[in-house]
Design a protein around this motif. Structure first.
Motif, short mmCIF file in Angstrom:
data_model
loop_
_atom_site.label_atom_id
_atom_site.label_comp_id
_atom_site.label_asym_id
_atom_site.label_seq_id
_atom_site.Cartn_x
_atom_site.Cartn_y
_atom_site.Cartn_z
N ILE A 162 16.24 10.62 -0.01
CA ILE A 162 16.17 11.64 -1.07
C ILE A 162 15.55 10.97 -2.30
CG2 ILE A 162 17.48 13.13 -2.62
CD1 ILE A 162 19.55 13.52 -0.48
N VAL A 163 14.52 11.62 -2.85
CA VAL A 163 13.88 11.08 -4.06
C VAL A 163 14.23 12.02 -5.21
CG1 VAL A 163 11.72 10.34 -5.09
CG2 VAL A 163 12.04 10.15 -2.60
N MET A 164 15.12 11.55 -6.08
CA MET A 164 15.58 12.39 -7.20
C MET A 164 14.54 12.36 -8.33
SD MET A 164 18.50 13.69 -6.34
CE MET A 164 19.47 14.04 -7.82
N PRO A 165 14.54 13.37 -9.20
CA PRO A 165 13.53 13.42 -10.27
C PRO A 165 13.57 12.21 -11.19
CG PRO A 165 14.72 15.52 -10.09
CD PRO A 165 15.41 14.56 -9.18
N ASP A 166 14.74 11.55 -11.31
CA ASP A 166 14.84 10.40 -12.23
C ASP A 166 14.54 9.06 -11.53
OD1 ASP A 166 17.03 10.12 -10.57
OD2 ASP A 166 18.47 9.70 -12.18
N ALA A 167 14.11 9.09 -10.28
CA ALA A 167 13.92 7.83 -9.53
C ALA A 167 12.79 6.98 -10.12
CB ALA A 167 13.60 8.15 -8.07
N ASP A 168 12.90 5.67 -9.92
CA ASP A 168 11.83 4.74 -10.31
C ASP A 168 10.72 4.87 -9.25
OD1 ASP A 168 10.19 2.52 -10.41
OD2 ASP A 168 11.80 1.11 -10.87
N LEU A 169 9.65 5.56 -9.61
CA LEU A 169 8.66 5.96 -8.60
C LEU A 169 7.93 4.76 -7.96
CD1 LEU A 169 7.90 8.54 -7.26
CD2 LEU A 169 6.08 8.86 -8.91
N ASP A 170 7.67 3.72 -8.76
CA ASP A 170 7.00 2.55 -8.18
C ASP A 170 7.87 1.93 -7.08
OD1 ASP A 170 4.89 2.86 -9.84
OD2 ASP A 170 5.61 1.42 -11.34
N ASN A 171 9.16 1.85 -7.36
CA ASN A 171 10.11 1.32 -6.37
C ASN A 171 10.14 2.22 -5.14
OD1 ASN A 171 12.19 -0.25 -5.27
ND2 ASN A 171 13.75 1.05 -6.18
N VAL A 172 10.16 3.54 -5.37
CA VAL A 172 10.18 4.50 -4.26
C VAL A 172 8.96 4.30 -3.37
CG1 VAL A 172 9.97 6.96 -3.66
CG2 VAL A 172 11.52 6.25 -5.49
N VAL A 173 7.80 4.22 -3.98
CA VAL A 173 6.56 4.14 -3.19
C VAL A 173 6.52 2.84 -2.39
CG1 VAL A 173 4.04 3.95 -3.36
CG2 VAL A 173 5.26 5.72 -4.65
N ASN A 174 6.86 1.72 -3.02
CA ASN A 174 6.88 0.45 -2.28
C ASN A 174 7.87 0.49 -1.12
OD1 ASN A 174 4.94 -0.80 -3.79
ND2 ASN A 174 6.41 -1.68 -5.25
N SER A 175 9.04 1.06 -1.40
CA SER A 175 10.08 1.13 -0.36
C SER A 175 9.63 1.99 0.79
CB SER A 175 11.36 1.73 -0.92
OG SER A 175 11.91 0.89 -1.87
N LEU A 176 9.08 3.17 0.46
CA LEU A 176 8.67 4.09 1.53
C LEU A 176 7.55 3.49 2.38
CD1 LEU A 176 8.74 7.60 -0.22
CD2 LEU A 176 10.28 6.76 1.56
N LEU A 177 6.62 2.80 1.75
CA LEU A 177 5.52 2.21 2.53
C LEU A 177 6.06 1.26 3.59
CD1 LEU A 177 2.93 1.36 -0.29
CD2 LEU A 177 2.67 3.10 1.48
N GLY A 178 6.94 0.35 3.17
CA GLY A 178 7.48 -0.64 4.10
C GLY A 178 8.39 -0.01 5.14
N ALA A 179 9.24 0.94 4.68
CA ALA A 179 10.27 1.47 5.58
C ALA A 179 9.73 2.55 6.52
CB ALA A 179 11.43 2.01 4.77
N ALA A 180 8.64 3.22 6.12
CA ALA A 180 8.08 4.25 7.00
C ALA A 180 7.05 3.66 7.97
CB ALA A 180 7.42 5.35 6.17
N PHE A 181 6.27 2.69 7.48
CA PHE A 181 5.14 2.22 8.29
C PHE A 181 5.34 0.81 8.87
CE2 PHE A 181 3.20 5.04 4.93
CZ PHE A 181 3.21 6.16 5.75
#
Ligand code: NAD
Length: 497
Positions: free
Chosen positions: A254-273
């Motif tokens: 879940i990506v909440m509106p207040d999330a640190d987006l840079d952290n989200v993107v880095n995390s998703l890249l590694g964890a999804a791919f």
């Protein structure tokens, strides 16, 4: 062609009638043949384990721990060869194989503490001059059946701890990438393990069925896809065996509106791919709360995906490799097509990915799908490829409902700066492993690993303290050495102490 054999009673066996090809998925060519065991092979392996059990179960826990210490050293010493074999047959990049091996070794380190782990619980004076305590006994011959995606780590979730508890073991690893598993099993002999304590039989359904039906196998530990986990659990328990069967997953972030987006993107890249999405803890769905964060996340993700490097395992500059087989590649691509046909937006399309020099490999590039909805077939399924699906919702409650309604409940995480929201999420989400700003919340070896719902059949998680419970049977002893002064007469009522 090199044959990958069985390992029974301390010997590698390469004779057998049936075999099947093992691929190098980066090149798309056959690299070896793996033998497929049958009922007779399982009978031999179980017989060897049964003969070894009485002596092995009587060794002291500290002697077993010493073998585990030596085994850890050997795994570290042979790390390059092990990671090479993992990469060659699985396809994961060498840095990812190193991570797998490290997590595997941590399970051996945990098993080194077996004298402490097997200490029973003791109560003095539960009644007058009566003491009571529990002991943890090994079960006998136990078996493990493992998937292709962690050919070293998942077998090492099982056999070091089972053996350290005093059991003897038969392993049936994945037939798709068997070489690294055989290598690490053989290393146990060099660590000092007596013959027969650990055996390995390669094969597929026939081999597994022979294990499930064998009267001398006391317990089955399984990791793999949900349909097979359900089958294993029902058949093993119908044959009177203890069973834990870990299944598939669909892990949401879940990506909440207040999330640190840079952290989200880095995390998703590694964890999804990472590992081509072939991890049971891979994040395969990002649930964006609100269109504003969804639009920004999609923009950043698609720019970052363009820079990802896909290729063969030995080049450490690659981010991830191929999927396991040509059939699996077709299945992943079919899910992507069906998702688009059912209304999703294909933001980044990885279906036509051919790294230079590896044009025949089983590659799928990172794929990003937006406007995915819960009724789509590809959302309901575990894709198990480098595919990230984005669902847009308007509230955290809606996001949580989506996760709670999904058939799988392995892992999940939330990205937020709001502690209250994070606590509400971890308290109320129906999933076994939860991350707060952590993309892959895989418990360490001294915790325990497992999902909820149809991601786990059975009662105990894998490894850690649950692993010790799974591989032992409790006995409780209540003892009195009465002195003449407290000798009792006949008592017909239920004793109360
Ligand atoms: P799989 O279910 O196809 O195979 C797992 C094991 O079962 C293999 O050893 C295989 O030979 C055996 N098997 C396959 N078909 C069988 C049948 N019909 N009868 C009896 N045995 C059979 O899984 P896989 O493709 O090797 O691995 C990927 C799956 O494993 C994914 O679903 C992934 O989520 C899951 N997985 C789960 C966890 C977890 O901890 N929950 C961890 C790793 C992988």
């Amino acid at each position: 062609m090199q044959k990958v054999g069985h390992y029974i009673n301390g010997q590698v066996i390469t004779d057998g009638e049936r075999s099947q090809p093992v691929y190098n998925p980066a090149k798309g060519i056959i690299s070896r043949e793996v033998l497929l065991g049958n009922t007779k092979t399982i009978d031999q392996a179980v017989a060897a384990a049964k003969v070894a059990f009485p002596t092995w179960s009587k060794t002291t826990p500290i002697q077993r721990a010493r073998i585990m210490f030596k085994y850890k050293e050997l795994l570290e010493h042979h790390a390059d060869e092990i990671c090479h074999l993992i990469g060659e047959e699985h396809g994961k990049i060498v840095h990812d194989a190193r991570g797998e091996l490290q997590r595997a070794i941590e399970n051996v380190e945990f098993a080194c503490g077996i004298p402490e782990l097997l200490k029973g619980e003791h109560s003095r004076n539960v009644g007058s001059e009566i003491d009571s305590w529990s002991q943890f006994h090994p079960l006998g011959v136990v078996a493990g059946i493992t998937p292709f995606n962690f050919p070293v780590m998942v077998p090492l979730w099982m056999f070091p701890l089972a053996i350290a508890c005093g059991n003897t073991f038969v392993l049936k690893p994945s037939e798709r990438d068997p070489s690294a598993t055989l290598f690490v099993v053989e290393l146990m002999k060099k660590a000092g393990l007596p013959d027969g304590v650990l055996n390995l039989v390669n094969g597929s359904k026939e081999t597994v069925d022979a294990l499930l039906e064998h009267r001398d196998v006391e317990a089955i530990s399984f990791v793999g896809s949900t349909p097979i986990a359900e089958y294993i659990y029902s058949k093993a328990t119908a044959h009177g065996k203890r069973c834990q069967a870990l299944g598939g997953a669909k892990n949401h972030a879940i990506v909440m509106p207040d999330a640190d987006l840079d952290n989200v993107v880095n995390s998703l890249l590694g964890a999804a791919f990472g590992s081509s999405g072939e991890r049971c803890m891979a994040l395969s769905v990002a649930v964006a709360v609100g269109d504003e964060i969804a639009d920004k996340m999609i923009a950043q993700l698609s720019a970052a995906i363009e820079k990802l490097k896909v290729g063969a395992y030995h080049d450490a500059s690659n981010d991830f490799g191929p999927v396991i087989t040509a059939e699996h590649k077709d299945k992943v691509i079919a899910h992507i097509r069906s998702c688009v046909e059912q209304g999703a937006t294909l933001v980044v399309d990885g279906t036509d990915t051919k790294p230079e020099g590896y044009e025949n490999g089983f590659f799928v590039g990172a794929t990003l799908l937006d406007h995915v909805t819960k009724d789509m077939d590809s959302y309901k399924a575990e894709i198990f490829g480098p595919v990230l699906q984005v669902i847009r919702v308007s509230s955290m409650e809606e996001a949580m409902e989506l996760i709670n309604q999904h058939e799988y409940g392995n892992g999940t995480c939330i990205y937020t700066r709001d502690g209250e929201a994070a606590r509400y999420f971890s308290d109320n989400i129906k999933v076994g492993m939860v991350g707060i700003n952590i993309p892959l919340p895989v418990p360490v070896a001294y915790q325990s690993f497992g999902g909820w719902k149809r991601s786990l059949f059975g009662d105990l998680f894998m490894y850690g303290s649950d692993g010790v419970r799974f591989f032992t049977r409790r006995k409780t002893i209540t003892q009195r050495w009465p002195s003449a002064s407290v000798r009792e007469g006949v008592q017909f009522s239920m004793p109360t102490l």
